[in-house]
Design a protein around this motif. Sequence first.
Motif, mmCIF file in Angstrom:
data_model
loop_
_atom_site.group_PDB
_atom_site.id
_atom_site.type_symbol
_atom_site.label_atom_id
_atom_site.label_comp_id
_atom_site.label_asym_id
_atom_site.label_seq_id
_atom_site.Cartn_x
_atom_site.Cartn_y
_atom_site.Cartn_z
ATOM 1 N N ARG A 43 -11.284 -17.586 -48.119
ATOM 2 C CA ARG A 43 -11.537 -18.726 -48.960
ATOM 3 C C ARG A 43 -10.160 -19.200 -49.746
ATOM 4 O O ARG A 43 -9.945 -18.287 -50.621
ATOM 5 N N ASP A 45 -10.667 -21.371 -52.090
ATOM 6 C CA ASP A 45 -11.117 -21.749 -53.417
ATOM 7 C C ASP A 45 -11.332 -20.339 -54.151
ATOM 8 O O ASP A 45 -11.118 -20.348 -55.569
ATOM 9 N N THR A 50 -15.087 -14.157 -45.875
ATOM 10 C CA THR A 50 -16.181 -14.269 -45.526
ATOM 11 C C THR A 50 -16.370 -14.489 -43.963
ATOM 12 O O THR A 50 -15.218 -14.664 -43.129
ATOM 13 N N GLU A 73 -12.336 -24.684 -39.090
ATOM 14 C CA GLU A 73 -11.800 -23.711 -40.145
ATOM 15 C C GLU A 73 -10.773 -22.748 -39.751
ATOM 16 O O GLU A 73 -9.813 -22.206 -40.228
ATOM 17 N N GLU A 122 -9.390 -25.116 -45.911
ATOM 18 C CA GLU A 122 -10.349 -24.498 -46.526
ATOM 19 C C GLU A 122 -10.264 -22.927 -46.915
ATOM 20 O O GLU A 122 -10.717 -22.181 -47.691
ATOM 21 N N ASN A 123 -9.168 -22.386 -45.870
ATOM 22 C CA ASN A 123 -8.976 -20.855 -45.924
ATOM 23 C C ASN A 123 -7.450 -20.752 -45.776
ATOM 24 O O ASN A 123 -6.709 -21.633 -45.496
#
Length: 159
Positions: A43, A45, A50, A73, A122-123
């Motif tokens: 991730r 953020d 994950t 993603e 996002e990743n």
Amino acid sequence: MPTPEYVLSLREKIGTDLLWLTGVTAVVTRGEGADRELLVVRRADTGAYTPVTGIVDPGEEPAVAAEREVLEEADVVAVAERLAWVQVLPEMTYPNGDRAQYLDLVFTCRYVSGTPAPADGENTEAFWAPLDALPAMSADMRARVAAALSGEQAARFER
């Protein structure tokens, strides 16, 4: 896309109040036996490793959401084959003060095609990891992976 437009629209109306959302966790594997691998993302953020996770859009079927999130993603095509676990995650507060709680639906997914890559911002990473050499994950994420890979026929339900 980090935050869906409909969530941003709701936030304009409710501010940082608690928002109930439906999320998916897509546990994607490829290969068999000792060669079986898990699709892992890192991730942007939090830096956490994950499986692919995301939010179900209004009117979207959850299995379709899991498949869409994997493609968006990680640039991988996968098919959701089984609902493995239904759970309510603890309430969380984001750094900007927004509060949310998720009904998380964990899906066991089968790899179809594609080479993992961080596709939507996002990743920072997307890759295949051998099941016996996964990167460090939170206990919650490890439990989601375990539920998806358990081989159980029916979904787990928290009580």
